[in-house]
Design an enzyme around this catalytic site. Structure first.
Site, short mmCIF file in Angstrom:
data_model
loop_
_atom_site.label_atom_id
_atom_site.label_comp_id
_atom_site.label_asym_id
_atom_site.label_seq_id
_atom_site.Cartn_x
_atom_site.Cartn_y
_atom_site.Cartn_z
N ASN A 110 0.83 -1.22 0.00
CA ASN A 110 0.00 0.00 0.00
C ASN A 110 0.86 1.26 0.00
O ASN A 110 0.58 2.21 -0.75
CB ASN A 110 -0.94 0.01 1.21
N THR A 155 -15.42 39.01 -31.35
CA THR A 155 -16.27 38.60 -30.22
C THR A 155 -17.49 37.98 -30.88
O THR A 155 -17.90 38.42 -31.96
CB THR A 155 -16.70 39.80 -29.34
N HIS A 156 -18.06 36.97 -30.30
CA HIS A 156 -19.18 36.22 -30.89
C HIS A 156 -18.84 35.70 -32.29
O HIS A 156 -19.72 35.53 -33.13
CB HIS A 156 -20.44 37.09 -30.98
N SER A 277 -7.63 13.52 -48.40
CA SER A 277 -8.87 12.76 -48.39
C SER A 277 -8.71 11.60 -49.37
O SER A 277 -8.06 11.73 -50.40
CB SER A 277 -10.02 13.67 -48.82
N LYS A 283 -8.45 18.08 -51.15
CA LYS A 283 -8.48 18.30 -49.70
C LYS A 283 -7.11 18.31 -49.04
O LYS A 283 -6.24 17.51 -49.38
CB LYS A 283 -9.31 17.19 -49.04
N ASN A 285 -6.50 18.51 -45.02
CA ASN A 285 -7.30 18.64 -43.79
C ASN A 285 -6.44 18.91 -42.55
O ASN A 285 -5.33 18.39 -42.44
CB ASN A 285 -8.09 17.35 -43.55
N GLU A 290 -7.74 18.83 -35.24
CA GLU A 290 -9.02 18.20 -34.91
C GLU A 290 -8.84 17.08 -33.89
O GLU A 290 -9.64 16.91 -32.97
CB GLU A 290 -9.68 17.64 -36.19
N GLN A 322 -6.52 0.88 -7.24
CA GLN A 322 -5.75 0.37 -8.37
C GLN A 322 -6.24 1.01 -9.67
O GLN A 322 -5.50 1.09 -10.65
CB GLN A 322 -5.89 -1.15 -8.42
N1 ARG Z 1 -1.76 -3.21 -7.57
C1 ARG Z 1 -2.13 -2.51 -6.39
C2 ARG Z 1 -2.55 -1.09 -6.71
O1 ARG Z 1 -2.28 -0.66 -7.76
C3 ARG Z 1 -0.98 -2.48 -5.44
C4 ARG Z 1 -1.38 -2.40 -4.00
C5 ARG Z 1 -1.95 -3.66 -3.56
N2 ARG Z 1 -2.27 -3.67 -2.21
C6 ARG Z 1 -3.15 -4.54 -1.69
N3 ARG Z 1 -3.37 -4.45 -0.45
N4 ARG Z 1 -3.74 -5.41 -2.43
O2 ARG Z 1 -3.19 -0.43 -5.94
#
Ligand code: ARG
Length: 466
Positions: A110, A155-156, A277, A283, A285, A290, A322
Site C-alpha cells: 500500500n 467577439t461572438h 482525403s 483536400k 485537412n 481536430e 488500483q
Molecule cells: N496493484 C495494487 C494497486 O495498484 C498495489 C497495492 C496492492 N495492495 C493490496 N493491499 N492489495 O493499488
C-alpha cells in the site's frame, strides 16, 4: 500465477479472479520507480540496523541485476505476476535467495504503490512542464515576428476591433504560462513521501522516514500514515491541470481549424502536419488540430473517472485505488503527445498576413474608433455610436469600408468629420492607440514581449533532484 500472499489460503485463486485482480499489464510502467523506492528503503533498513549490511549488499546487487536485465530485454516483465511489486520481489528472491525475503520488512504494497505512483507522476509533471516551456518558446517567437501583423479580433465570432497576430497569440502565451504555474503548485503540494506509512498504521520497526524521503527527492515524509496510503489528491490535481491544458489546446485548435478553412485562409498548415482525403483530391485537412480538440474529451474522462472512483472510498487503502492508473497514464501520454504535435504544427504554419489585414479592413473593425473620433470632436458617445451605426449600414449597401467614403459622404452623417478622420481610423492608428497595459498597441506589446522573453529566459523547466 505468481503472488506474494498464499500462506492463509487453502485454494488456488480462480483464474478469472486472478486476471481481474492483477495490475501488471498496466503498472509495469512503474518498474524503475519501484526499484528506486526499494533501493532507498533497503539503504534505510540497513542504516537503522533492521537488516544486516550483507543483506543490504545482496539485495542491492539483486535489484541492479534485475534492472539491467529488464532494460536489456533479457528479463521480460511478464503477465504471470500479479503486479510490478510482486514481479520485482519474486525475481529478487529467485536470484539471491534468503536476503531477498527481507526486502519487504517494514513496508506494505500500500505504501509502496503510493510511492511508485507519486514518483512516476512527479516525473511526468516535470516532463509536461518541459514540453510546455518549449511550446511557449514557439509561441513567443511568432509573437516577436508579428507585432505589426494586423488582423481582426473577434467577439461572438464577429469581427470586432483590430488586433495584431502578436497580441492574439499573446493570449495563448498567458494560458500556457498559467498551466506551468499550476504544475509547479501541484509539485510543491505533492512532494512528500508516503513510504513508511505501511499498510495504514505505520510500522513497529524504527524506520527513518526522513532519510528515505530525502533520498527520493521529497521535501519530507507525509504526516499521517492513513492519508499517506490513500491520498490521490495530487493525481486529481494533475488530471485537472491536464484537462485545463487540453481545454486551452482545444480552443487553439478550433482557431487553427477556422483560420485554415477555405473561408478564412488566414493560415496554411504545413503539408507535414496535414492529411488528404481518400476521395476528394483537393483536400488538405487539419487533422492534427481536430484530433487534439477531440482528445480533450478523453483527458476530461480520466479526471471524471478518478473523481468517481475516489468519492466513496473509506479510509484507508481499498483496491478501488488500483483504478487510479490506466486512465491517468492514458491522459498523461495524451497530453504530452498533443503538446508536442501542436508545437510542431504551430512552428511550421504559414501566416497569410495580407489576408488577415484585408479581413480586418473589411469588417468595420474601426467602427469603435470612428465613434471615438467623433467624441474627440465634441459629439456625445451615444450619438456618435448611432451616427457610425448608420454609416456602417450605408457602407454595407455600398460594399465598402468606412475609410473608403469621401469627406462629403461622411458629412451627410455628421458635420464633425474632418480630413484627419482617415488617419484616425486607419487600422495602424486603431491598433497603435491601444497602449494600456495588456493592449495590442505596438509599444504596449513590445513591453509585454520583453516580459515574456525574460520569463522564459529565467524559468527552467521543473525538476526534482534524486
Ligand atoms: N496493484 C495494487 C494497486 O495498484 C498495489 C497495492 C496492492 N495492495 C493490496 N493491499 N492489495 O493499488
Amino acid at each position: 500465477m505468481a503472488q506474494l500472499w498464499g500462506g492463509r489460503f487453502t485454494k488456488e485463486t480462480d483464474r478469472l479472479v486472478y486476471e481481474f485482480n492483477a495490475s501488471i499489464r498496466f503498472d509495469k510502467r512503474l518498474f524503475h520507480w519501484d526499484v528506486e523506492g526499494s533501493r532507498a528503503h533497503v539503504r534505510m533498513l540497513a542504516k537503522q540496523g533492521i537488516i544486516t549490511k550483507e543483506d543490504k549488499a545482496a539485495i542491492m546487487g539483486g535489484l541492479d541485476s534485475i534492472e539491467a536485465d529488464v532494460d536489456n530485454g533479457r528479463l521480460p516483465i511478464s503477465d504471470e505476476y500479479e503486479d510490478i511489486h510482486s514481479f520485482v520481489e519474486a525475481n529478487l528472491i529467485n536470484r539471491i535467495g534468503e536476503p531477498g525475503k527481507r526486502l519487504h520488512t517494514g513496508r506494505s504494497r500500500n505504501d509502496q504503490v503510493a510511492l511508485d505512483m507519486r514518483l512516476y507522476t512527479r516525473q511526468v509533471i516535470c516532463d509536461t512542464d518541459g514540453e510546455l516551456r518549449h511550446f511557449l518558446c514557439t509561441i513567443l517567437s511568432i509573437m516577436e515576428q508579428n507585432v505589426n501583423t494586423i488582423m481582426p479580433g473577434f467577439t461572438h465570432l464577429q469581427k470586432a476591433q483590430p488586433v495584431t497576430l502578436s497580441h492574439h497569440l499573446g493570449a495563448y502565451f498567458e494560458m500556457f504560462r498559467r498551466d506551468r504555474e499550476r504544475l509547479s503548485d501541484i509539485l510543491r503540494r505533492m512532494n512528500y513521501c508516503p513510504l513508511g506509512s505501511g499498510a495504514l498504521a505505520g510500522t513497529t520497526y524504527p524506520l527513518d522516514r526522513d532519510m528515505t524521503a530525502k533520498a527520493l527527492g521529497f521535501y519530507g515524509p507525509t504526516r499521517n500514515s492513513m492519508d499517506g496510503v490513500s491520498d490521490r489528491d495530487y493525481l486529481l490535481e494533475f488530471l485537472s491541470a491536464l484537462s485545463i491544458i487540453m481545454m486551452h489546446l482545444s480552443r487553439f485548435s478550433e482557431e487553427i481549424i477556422l483560420w485554415n478553412s477555405n473561408e478564412y485562409r488566414f493560415i496554411e498548415i504545413d503539408d507535414a502536419y496535414s492529411t488528404g482525403s481518400s476521395i476528394m483530391p483537393q483536400k488538405k485537412n487539419p487533422d492534427i488540430a481536430e484530433l487534439v480538440r477531440g482528445k480533450t474529451g478523453r483527458v476530461y474522462g480520466a479526471l471524471m473517472q478518478l473523481f468517481t472512483t475516489m468519492k466513496g472510498i473509506p479510509l484507508a487503502y481499498n483496491k478501488d485505488m488500483q483504478e487510479d492508473k490506466e486512465f491517468s497514464f492514458d491522459a498523461m501520454d495524451t497530453v504530452e503527445g498533443c503538446i508536442r504535435l501542436f508545437d510542431g504544427m504551430l512552428a511550421t504554419i504559414r501566416f497569410n498576413k495580407d489576408i488577415m489585414e484585408r479581413s480586418a479592413r473589411h469588417g468595420f473593425t474601426n467602427a469603435t474608433d470612428a465613434a471615438d473620433y467623433l467624441v474627440g470632436k465634441g459629439v456625445a458617445f451615444r450619438d456618435a455610436h448611432t451616427i457610425v451605426g448608420k454609416i456602417v449600414l450605408y457602407c454595407i449597401d455600398k460594399k465598402c469600408a468606412i475609410d473608403d467614403l469621401s469627406l462629403d459622404e461622411l458629412h451627410e452623417f455628421s458635420k464633425a468629420f474632418d480630413q484627419d478622420v482617415y488617419e484616425a481610423i486607419s487600422l495602424d492608428t486603431c491598433v497603435d492607440k491601444r497602449l494600456t497595459a495588456g493592449a495590442p498597441g505596438r509599444s504596449a506589446m513590445e513591453k509585454e514581449i520583453a516580459q515574456c522573453r525574460s520569463y522564459l529566459d529565467g524559468s527552467d523547466p521543473l525538476s526534482v533532484d534524486l
